[in-house]
Design a protein around this motif. Structure first.
Motif, PDB file in Angstrom:
ATOM      1  N   ASP A  52       8.520   0.047  11.688  1.00 49.50           N
ATOM      2  CA  ASP A  52       7.544   1.106  11.455  1.00 49.50           C
ATOM      3  C   ASP A  52       7.828   1.800  10.128  1.00 49.50           C
ATOM      4  OD1 ASP A  52       6.076   0.681  13.722  1.00 49.50           O
ATOM      5  OD2 ASP A  52       7.185   2.105  14.951  1.00 49.50           O
ATOM      6  N   VAL A  53       6.781   1.964   9.340  1.00 52.16           N
ATOM      7  CA  VAL A  53       6.899   2.678   8.073  1.00 52.16           C
ATOM      8  C   VAL A  53       5.848   3.785   8.057  1.00 52.16           C
ATOM      9  CG1 VAL A  53       7.751   0.654   6.839  1.00 52.16           C
ATOM     10  CG2 VAL A  53       5.311   1.122   6.880  1.00 52.16           C
ATOM     11  N   GLU A  54       6.103   4.786   7.217  1.00 51.16           N
ATOM     12  CA  GLU A  54       5.179   5.917   7.130  1.00 51.16           C
ATOM     13  C   GLU A  54       4.061   5.623   6.138  1.00 51.16           C
ATOM     14  OE1 GLU A  54       5.828  10.150   5.321  1.00 51.16           O
ATOM     15  OE2 GLU A  54       6.612  10.184   7.381  1.00 51.16           O
ATOM     16  N   VAL A  55       2.817   5.771   6.580  1.00 50.00           N
ATOM     17  CA  VAL A  55       1.646   5.529   5.742  1.00 50.00           C
ATOM     18  C   VAL A  55       0.699   6.716   5.861  1.00 50.00           C
ATOM     19  CG1 VAL A  55      -0.413   4.079   5.452  1.00 50.00           C
ATOM     20  CG2 VAL A  55       1.802   3.009   5.895  1.00 50.00           C
ATOM     21  N   GLU A  56       0.139   7.118   4.731  1.00 46.34           N
ATOM     22  CA  GLU A  56      -0.827   8.208   4.752  1.00 46.34           C
ATOM     23  C   GLU A  56      -2.239   7.623   4.745  1.00 46.34           C
ATOM     24  OE1 GLU A  56      -1.972  12.308   2.312  1.00 46.34           O
ATOM     25  OE2 GLU A  56      -0.161  11.174   1.787  1.00 46.34           O
ATOM     26  N   THR A  57      -2.952   7.795   5.822  1.00 49.12           N
ATOM     27  CA  THR A  57      -4.340   7.344   5.906  1.00 49.12           C
ATOM     28  C   THR A  57      -5.241   8.449   5.340  1.00 49.12           C
ATOM     29  OG1 THR A  57      -5.022   8.286   8.035  1.00 49.12           O
ATOM     30  CG2 THR A  57      -3.642   6.308   8.116  1.00 49.12           C
ATOM     31  N   PRO A  58      -6.546   8.196   5.193  1.00 51.71           N
ATOM     32  CA  PRO A  58      -7.452   9.270   4.760  1.00 51.71           C
ATOM     33  C   PRO A  58      -7.519  10.436   5.751  1.00 51.71           C
ATOM     34  CG  PRO A  58      -8.472   7.138   4.423  1.00 51.71           C
ATOM     35  CD  PRO A  58      -7.231   6.888   5.225  1.00 51.71           C
ATOM     36  N   ILE A  59      -6.996  10.218   6.971  1.00 49.63           N
ATOM     37  CA  ILE A  59      -7.066  11.246   8.013  1.00 49.63           C
ATOM     38  C   ILE A  59      -5.752  11.978   8.197  1.00 49.63           C
ATOM     39  CG2 ILE A  59      -7.684  11.715  10.435  1.00 49.63           C
ATOM     40  CD1 ILE A  59      -9.961  10.523   8.673  1.00 49.63           C
ATOM     41  N   GLU A  60      -4.651  11.212   8.265  1.00 47.37           N
ATOM     42  CA  GLU A  60      -3.340  11.827   8.533  1.00 47.37           C
ATOM     43  C   GLU A  60      -2.225  10.844   8.167  1.00 47.37           C
ATOM     44  OE1 GLU A  60      -3.784  12.463  12.768  1.00 47.37           O
ATOM     45  OE2 GLU A  60      -2.596  10.673  13.192  1.00 47.37           O
ATOM     46  N   THR A  61      -0.981  11.305   8.278  1.00 48.30           N
ATOM     47  CA  THR A  61       0.187  10.443   8.085  1.00 48.30           C
ATOM     48  C   THR A  61       0.586   9.845   9.435  1.00 48.30           C
ATOM     49  OG1 THR A  61       0.962  11.767   6.220  1.00 48.30           O
ATOM     50  CG2 THR A  61       2.586  10.386   7.318  1.00 48.30           C
ATOM     51  N   CYS A  62       0.927   8.557   9.413  1.00 42.01           N
ATOM     52  CA  CYS A  62       1.317   7.910  10.671  1.00 42.01           C
ATOM     53  C   CYS A  62       2.427   6.903  10.419  1.00 42.01           C
ATOM     54  CB  CYS A  62       0.115   7.218  11.323  1.00 42.01           C
ATOM     55  SG  CYS A  62      -0.479   5.776  10.395  1.00 42.01           S
ATOM     56  N   MET A  63       3.097   6.518  11.503  1.00 41.70           N
ATOM     57  CA  MET A  63       4.062   5.427  11.469  1.00 41.70           C
ATOM     58  C   MET A  63       3.333   4.163  11.924  1.00 41.70           C
ATOM     59  SD  MET A  63       6.746   6.867  10.316  1.00 41.70           S
ATOM     60  CE  MET A  63       8.024   5.625  10.600  1.00 41.70           C
ATOM     61  N   THR A  64       3.437   3.102  11.124  1.00 42.39           N
ATOM     62  CA  THR A  64       2.680   1.893  11.439  1.00 42.39           C
ATOM     63  C   THR A  64       3.514   0.662  11.064  1.00 42.39           C
ATOM     64  OG1 THR A  64       0.497   0.850  11.171  1.00 42.39           O
ATOM     65  CG2 THR A  64       1.502   1.795   9.193  1.00 42.39           C
ATOM     66  N   PRO A  65       3.382  -0.447  11.805  1.00 41.78           N
ATOM     67  CA  PRO A  65       4.284  -1.594  11.598  1.00 41.78           C
ATOM     68  C   PRO A  65       3.971  -2.408  10.345  1.00 41.78           C
ATOM     69  CG  PRO A  65       2.717  -2.074  13.354  1.00 41.78           C
ATOM     70  CD  PRO A  65       2.508  -0.639  12.985  1.00 41.78           C
TER      71      PRO A  65
END
Length: 209
Positions: A52-65
């Motif tokens: 899991d890495v931290e990614v900033e989407t247009p909506i929020e920051t999330c942890m995603t594989p």
């Protein structure tokens, strides 16, 4: 042989049938090899490790594989293996590419190395060895021997057409290597060509028939 996987996907089988046709021209043959490489690679790489890495989407920051660890190493056996490289790179563009050059003695059918260049550090990568044809198994065994001698540990082998004799020989020589075959054909003939096969893959890919 628990380390042997024969593909069953209808698209792979269909495209292999087109490859077999002696009337399939060089350009179409080359495209089919690449397309089959993509489809087989999708199956062969289903166990890539994730983190899991931290990614900033247009909506929020999330942890995603995302794929973890050192990147993939693709090692085609020259020259026919080159035809499958772009298919795997389409799936994993960041993969490093090495090369192993082997030629087969026409009398003994045994392989001899003339070139070996591998990504560094090879011991920390998942290595996918590519050769459209697995006939006697000699070239595949020799290539994997070379990779292990250079420190390679995690290895998969991909071939589009295989002979049962070559599959058995490779599986016994390297039981730790997963072997992916598009189709396992009937047998080898007296000249060590796969039957019914598709002729010489290198010649058909590069138009040197």
């Amino acid at each position: 042989m628990n380390n042997v996987i024969e593909m069953s996907h209808p698209l792979i089988k269909h495209k292999i049938s087109l490859l077999r046709d002696k009337n399939t021209g060089t350009n179409e043959f080359r495209k089919l090899i690449e397309e089959i490489g993509i489809l087989m690679g999708y199956e062969a790489l289903r166990d890539l490790p994730l983190e899991d890495v931290e990614v900033e989407t247009p909506i929020e920051t999330c942890m995603t594989p995302m794929i973890s660890g050192k990147k993939l190493a693709i090692v085609p056996i020259l020259r026919a293996g080159l035809g499958m490289v772009n298919g795997i790179l389409a799936l994993v563009p960041s993969a490093k590419v090495g090369h192993i050059g082997l030629y087969r003695d026409e009398e003994t059918h045994e392989p001899h190395e003339y070139y070996c260049k591998l990504p560094d550090p090879i011991d920390q990568r998942l290595i996918v060895v590519l050769d459209p044809m697995l006939a006697t198994g000699g070239s595949a065994i020799a290539a994997i021997d070379f990779i292990k001698a250079h420190g390679g540990k995690s290895i998969k082998f991909m071939s589009i057409i295989a002979a049962p004799e070559g599959v058995e020989r490779l599986a016994k020589a390297h039981p730790d290597v997963q072997i992916y075959c598009g189709n396992i054909d009937r047998q080898l003939n007296k000249d060590a060509y796969i039957c019914p096969g598709l002729g010489d893959a290198g010649d058909r890919i590069f138009g040197t028939i």
